[in-house]
Structures are given as structure tokens and as C-alpha cells.
Write a protein that holds these residues in place. Sequence first.
Motif, PDB file in Angstrom:
ATOM      1  N   ARG A   5       0.819  -1.211   0.000  1.00 54.10           N
ATOM      2  CA  ARG A   5       0.000   0.000   0.000  1.00 54.10           C
ATOM      3  C   ARG A   5       0.863   1.276   0.000  1.00 54.10           C
ATOM      4  O   ARG A   5       1.958   1.301   0.572  1.00 54.10           O
ATOM      5  CB  ARG A   5      -0.899   0.031   1.229  1.00 54.10           C
ATOM      6  N   ALA A   6       0.309   2.292  -0.620  1.00 52.10           N
ATOM      7  CA  ALA A   6       0.952   3.606  -0.576  1.00 52.10           C
ATOM      8  C   ALA A   6      -0.148   4.667  -0.661  1.00 52.10           C
ATOM      9  O   ALA A   6      -1.183   4.444  -1.295  1.00 52.10           O
ATOM     10  CB  ALA A   6       1.916   3.781  -1.740  1.00 52.10           C
ATOM     11  N   VAL A   7       0.093   5.794   0.015  1.00 55.63           N
ATOM     12  CA  VAL A   7      -0.857   6.908  -0.032  1.00 55.63           C
ATOM     13  C   VAL A   7      -0.439   7.828  -1.176  1.00 55.63           C
ATOM     14  O   VAL A   7       0.668   8.356  -1.179  1.00 55.63           O
ATOM     15  CB  VAL A   7      -0.880   7.679   1.298  1.00 55.63           C
ATOM     16  N   VAL A   8      -1.337   7.949  -2.137  1.00 58.39           N
ATOM     17  CA  VAL A   8      -1.014   8.648  -3.373  1.00 58.39           C
ATOM     18  C   VAL A   8      -1.811   9.949  -3.455  1.00 58.39           C
ATOM     19  O   VAL A   8      -3.020   9.969  -3.189  1.00 58.39           O
ATOM     20  CB  VAL A   8      -1.335   7.744  -4.585  1.00 58.39           C
ATOM     21  N   SER A  14      -6.610  15.338  -3.767  1.00 56.76           N
ATOM     22  CA  SER A  14      -7.136  14.006  -4.081  1.00 56.76           C
ATOM     23  C   SER A  14      -6.180  12.949  -3.515  1.00 56.76           C
ATOM     24  O   SER A  14      -5.210  12.551  -4.166  1.00 56.76           O
ATOM     25  CB  SER A  14      -7.285  13.867  -5.589  1.00 56.76           C
ATOM     26  N   VAL A  15      -6.458  12.539  -2.249  1.00 51.83           N
ATOM     27  CA  VAL A  15      -5.591  11.577  -1.555  1.00 51.83           C
ATOM     28  C   VAL A  15      -6.241  10.194  -1.624  1.00 51.83           C
ATOM     29  O   VAL A  15      -7.394  10.031  -1.220  1.00 51.83           O
ATOM     30  CB  VAL A  15      -5.392  12.010  -0.083  1.00 51.83           C
ATOM     31  N   GLU A  16      -5.487   9.235  -2.132  1.00 55.09           N
ATOM     32  CA  GLU A  16      -6.030   7.882  -2.329  1.00 55.09           C
ATOM     33  C   GLU A  16      -5.025   6.848  -1.808  1.00 55.09           C
ATOM     34  O   GLU A  16      -3.833   7.125  -1.759  1.00 55.09           O
ATOM     35  CB  GLU A  16      -6.254   7.630  -3.835  1.00 55.09           C
ATOM     36  N   THR A  17      -5.546   5.657  -1.449  1.00 54.45           N
ATOM     37  CA  THR A  17      -4.635   4.566  -1.093  1.00 54.45           C
ATOM     38  C   THR A  17      -4.561   3.608  -2.275  1.00 54.45           C
ATOM     39  O   THR A  17      -5.594   3.129  -2.754  1.00 54.45           O
ATOM     40  CB  THR A  17      -5.139   3.810   0.155  1.00 54.45           C
ATOM     41  N   TRP A  18      -3.360   3.375  -2.764  1.00 58.24           N
ATOM     42  CA  TRP A  18      -3.161   2.509  -3.936  1.00 58.24           C
ATOM     43  C   TRP A  18      -2.368   1.265  -3.535  1.00 58.24           C
ATOM     44  O   TRP A  18      -1.612   1.303  -2.565  1.00 58.24           O
ATOM     45  CB  TRP A  18      -2.322   3.230  -5.017  1.00 58.24           C
ATOM     46  N   ASP A  19      -2.540   0.214  -4.340  1.00 58.56           N
ATOM     47  CA  ASP A  19      -1.581  -0.888  -4.306  1.00 58.56           C
ATOM     48  C   ASP A  19      -0.508  -0.574  -5.342  1.00 58.56           C
ATOM     49  O   ASP A  19      -0.830  -0.310  -6.507  1.00 58.56           O
ATOM     50  CB  ASP A  19      -2.269  -2.215  -4.663  1.00 58.56           C
ATOM     51  N   VAL A  20       0.744  -0.571  -4.910  1.00 62.68           N
ATOM     52  CA  VAL A  20       1.845  -0.265  -5.837  1.00 62.68           C
ATOM     53  C   VAL A  20       2.837  -1.429  -5.816  1.00 62.68           C
ATOM     54  O   VAL A  20       2.922  -2.181  -4.837  1.00 62.68           O
ATOM     55  CB  VAL A  20       2.574   1.047  -5.451  1.00 62.68           C
ATOM     56  N   ASP A  21       3.581  -1.577  -6.904  1.00 62.92           N
ATOM     57  CA  ASP A  21       4.560  -2.664  -6.998  1.00 62.92           C
ATOM     58  C   ASP A  21       5.694  -2.461  -5.994  1.00 62.92           C
ATOM     59  O   ASP A  21       6.105  -1.328  -5.723  1.00 62.92           O
ATOM     60  CB  ASP A  21       5.158  -2.703  -8.417  1.00 62.92           C
ATOM     61  N   ILE A  22       6.187  -3.574  -5.455  1.00 62.94           N
ATOM     62  CA  ILE A  22       7.395  -3.520  -4.620  1.00 62.94           C
ATOM     63  C   ILE A  22       8.562  -3.938  -5.514  1.00 62.94           C
ATOM     64  O   ILE A  22       8.631  -5.080  -5.972  1.00 62.94           O
ATOM     65  CB  ILE A  22       7.312  -4.502  -3.431  1.00 62.94           C
ATOM     66  N   TYR A  23       9.459  -2.995  -5.761  1.00 60.53           N
ATOM     67  CA  TYR A  23      10.594  -3.272  -6.639  1.00 60.53           C
ATOM     68  C   TYR A  23      11.791  -3.739  -5.814  1.00 60.53           C
ATOM     69  O   TYR A  23      11.997  -3.268  -4.684  1.00 60.53           O
ATOM     70  CB  TYR A  23      11.003  -1.999  -7.395  1.00 60.53           C
ATOM     71  N   ALA A 336      -3.297   5.124  10.640  1.00 56.22           N
ATOM     72  CA  ALA A 336      -3.082   4.058   9.662  1.00 56.22           C
ATOM     73  C   ALA A 336      -2.890   4.689   8.278  1.00 56.22           C
ATOM     74  O   ALA A 336      -3.298   5.830   8.041  1.00 56.22           O
ATOM     75  CB  ALA A 336      -4.279   3.114   9.657  1.00 56.22           C
ATOM     76  N   LEU A 337      -2.288   3.923   7.372  1.00 56.08           N
ATOM     77  CA  LEU A 337      -2.108   4.423   6.000  1.00 56.08           C
ATOM     78  C   LEU A 337      -3.432   4.890   5.394  1.00 56.08           C
ATOM     79  O   LEU A 337      -3.495   5.948   4.760  1.00 56.08           O
ATOM     80  CB  LEU A 337      -1.536   3.308   5.113  1.00 56.08           C
ATOM     81  N   GLU A 338      -4.469   4.111   5.635  1.00 55.68           N
ATOM     82  CA  GLU A 338      -5.773   4.430   5.037  1.00 55.68           C
ATOM     83  C   GLU A 338      -6.359   5.722   5.616  1.00 55.68           C
ATOM     84  O   GLU A 338      -7.291   6.291   5.048  1.00 55.68           O
ATOM     85  CB  GLU A 338      -6.768   3.284   5.248  1.00 55.68           C
ATOM     86  N   ASP A 339      -5.850   6.155   6.756  1.00 52.84           N
ATOM     87  CA  ASP A 339      -6.386   7.364   7.406  1.00 52.84           C
ATOM     88  C   ASP A 339      -5.495   8.594   7.186  1.00 52.84           C
ATOM     89  O   ASP A 339      -5.509   9.539   7.977  1.00 52.84           O
ATOM     90  CB  ASP A 339      -6.546   7.114   8.913  1.00 52.84           C
ATOM     91  N   ALA A 340      -4.721   8.565   6.102  1.00 54.32           N
ATOM     92  CA  ALA A 340      -3.789   9.672   5.849  1.00 54.32           C
ATOM     93  C   ALA A 340      -4.519  11.011   5.735  1.00 54.32           C
ATOM     94  O   ALA A 340      -4.001  12.040   6.185  1.00 54.32           O
ATOM     95  CB  ALA A 340      -2.984   9.392   4.582  1.00 54.32           C
ATOM     96  N   SER A 341      -5.723  11.002   5.161  1.00 54.08           N
ATOM     97  CA  SER A 341      -6.457  12.275   5.034  1.00 54.08           C
ATOM     98  C   SER A 341      -6.771  12.843   6.410  1.00 54.08           C
ATOM     99  O   SER A 341      -6.679  14.061   6.628  1.00 54.08           O
ATOM    100  CB  SER A 341      -7.754  12.077   4.259  1.00 54.08           C
ATOM    101  N   ALA A 342      -7.152  11.963   7.343  1.00 51.32           N
ATOM    102  CA  ALA A 342      -7.437  12.422   8.713  1.00 51.32           C
ATOM    103  C   ALA A 342      -6.160  12.973   9.360  1.00 51.32           C
ATOM    104  O   ALA A 342      -6.205  13.960  10.107  1.00 51.32           O
ATOM    105  CB  ALA A 342      -8.010  11.274   9.543  1.00 51.32           C
ATOM    106  N   ALA A 343      -5.035  12.335   9.062  1.00 48.51           N
ATOM    107  CA  ALA A 343      -3.753  12.816   9.609  1.00 48.51           C
ATOM    108  C   ALA A 343      -3.457  14.224   9.095  1.00 48.51           C
ATOM    109  O   ALA A 343      -3.039  15.108   9.857  1.00 48.51           O
ATOM    110  CB  ALA A 343      -2.627  11.863   9.215  1.00 48.51           C
ATOM    111  N   LEU A 344      -3.708  14.437   7.814  1.00 48.43           N
ATOM    112  CA  LEU A 344      -3.445  15.758   7.223  1.00 48.43           C
ATOM    113  C   LEU A 344      -4.405  16.804   7.796  1.00 48.43           C
ATOM    114  O   LEU A 344      -4.002  17.945   8.054  1.00 48.43           O
ATOM    115  CB  LEU A 344      -3.565  15.675   5.700  1.00 48.43           C
TER     116      LEU A 344
END
Length: 361
Positions: A5-8, A14-23, A336-344
Motif C-alpha cells: 500500500r501507498a498513499v497517493v 485528491s488523496v487515495e490509497t493505492w496498491d503499488v509494486d514492490i521493486y 493508519a495508512l488508510e487514514d492519511a487524510s485524517a492525519a493531514l
Amino acid sequence: MPVARAVVLAAPNSVETWDVDIYDPAPTGVLVRIVVGGVCGSDSHIVSGDAGEMPFPIILGHEGVGRIEKLGADITTDCAGAPVEVGDLVYWAPIALCHRCYSCTVLDNTPCENSQFFERADKPNWGSYADYAWLPPGMAFYRVPDHVEPEALAALGCALPTALRGFEQAGGIQCNQTVVVQGAGPVGLSAVLVASLSGAAEIIVIDASDTRLAIARSLGATATISLTGSSSEQRFNDIYGLTGPSGPDLVVEAAGVLDAFPEGVNLIGQHGRYVVLGLWGAMGESAIQPRLLTTKNAHIVGATFPKPKHYYGTVQLVARCQDTVPLSALVTHRFALEDASAALDAIRSGTVVKAVIDPAL
Ligand SMILES: [Zn+2]
Ligand SMILES: [Zn+2]
């Protein structure tokens, strides 16, 4: 490819939680699992669009503390020569420098012409509101001693490297000198800590929040002055009452408010110095009495963009003082990552001392 997961920030606000590749890391890079990611005041300016154009979509966060998940094949030490292994805690300077431009190679200064703060979210990425950060080759990272609490390092975030850079630009402080700090947000609190560890005789802090002033005292402030209900003339008199007639040796602007600047110029002592750290978002003009610079033999400097060495210095300083100064306690909110908007939102409201994103929540 595995994902995490990453907060994009896909576009302004427009803050969203995405699944991103782990390189996998590059041969001279590192893959880090984030333990905590600091939420910085500047993040809210980035989200709102006030901080200017970004290469959207981006992964937010520039104050990561994490553990090495995978090391590049050619990496055996951190950027200060300390051996590193998988599982070690690390901290990094989150600006990718090119190491081949005029600023990097001739001026030996930051930011560089090709500084990269963010990478697109669909590419390997070092944004720290995420499960993992992929540190590119050349990004300075430092091993954190085992006994250091990740929260102690995250507590002041990028503010402590900023204060270290500011003190260096201003020529530092010697023991028995006096310091005035305008503002007790993270940058001001960091300035208090650096002044205290430098042996300053008086550290006088101005802020409107009694909570912040109490924290400033816990970090080494010797006197605090409430902005609320006091005039700039009263504050001047209070400060000169404490420092004596020659005034403070160093004034640190960490208020982030334009009106702090003319007051700071007035406060400069004889042969004194003024370092302006907090005005990057304070647009506008300010009227000062320029003759004061001549009559006081004053020195005014600005400072921004800490260098890697200031991040290294932060690690060492936190390792030294976390047991005597209540740094970890400054982290008052955890999201939590999903609550990044609340953190901001919490950061914008000014109710938190320091908030962090904790991917384990
Ligand atoms: Zn460069
Ligand atoms: Zn920051």
C-alpha cells in the motif's frame, strides 16, 4: 510482482490509497520497510497545491524511518561507512540529488538543479506514507543505532535537519550565548534543542500556544513568552531584560508568519545574527528599519534544504539525547495508512504536536 500500500496524491486535494509494486533495490540502492512516516506541515501545502506543481500522481511523505528489507547487491555500509544488514533501522535524506550539476559539484550545496523530491507513484518510489520505500542509488541513508526509538527520530521530522542547517548557516552558537526562537512548531522546537545542546545560556521562545511553550521548556528553553496578549514592544523589553542591554546573540525565525520578520529584525542584538528558517510559505512584503542592520552590525541569513550531513547529524543527536529529552512523547497522534487524510486534517487543525503514519495499524 508483489504489491503493497501507498498513499497517493493523484491531483491536488485528491488523496487515495493505492496498491503499488514492490521493486527490488538497485545494486547500490536499498528497499526499506517503513516503521513510521512523519506527517509534516509542508505535506498539507503539497496536498492543497500551495507548494506548486508536482509530478502527479505522487506518493506522499518525506520523513520516513524504517528497517532494511533488502539491500542492493553492492551495498554493505550506509553512507557514513557503518555496516548495514537486513533488519537495521535507517533514516534518509529524502531529496534525490544528481551529483553531477553545478550545485552538486561546484557549489557543494543543496538543493541541486535536478533535485527530485517526489517520483511518480507508478515508479520505484521513496515516499514514506507507504509500506515500503525504495531508496534510489545515491540517496543518502544512515544506520540508526539499535537503542534509538523510531518515534524519537520522527518526532521533529525534517525540522531538526532544517534547524541544524540553519545554525550552521548562521555560524552556530557558543556556550553562554543567548538565543531567541520565534515560534514553537517543529522547526522552533528543533532550534531550542540544538541551542540547548550547544550550551546556550538563555533560550527564550515566543509562541501563542501554552502547550507548545511547555514543550519548548521540556526541550531546554529557559524562558517563554506568550504571543497572546503581549505587544511586540513588551516582548522586546522582556527579552532584553533577560539578555541584558546587548540583546540576543542569535534570533531564529521559525514562526512561518510574515509579521515575525520585522519583529525579529528589531530583536537582533549588537553584532547579533538572525536566521530565517520558516518563511517559505509566507508570501508578501515586510517593512523593516534597514538602518538597524548597520547600527547593530547585524548578520541576517536564510536557510533551507538540509544536506545529507544534517540528516546524519539528526540521527546522532537523537541517539545522544532521546533518554534525557522527551522526544518520543512529541508524537501525539498515530494514523493508519488508510487514514492519511485524517492525519493531514489533524495537522491543519494545529491540535497535534506531531502525527505519524504507522503502516502496522
Ligand atoms: Zn545536482
Ligand atoms: Zn517535513
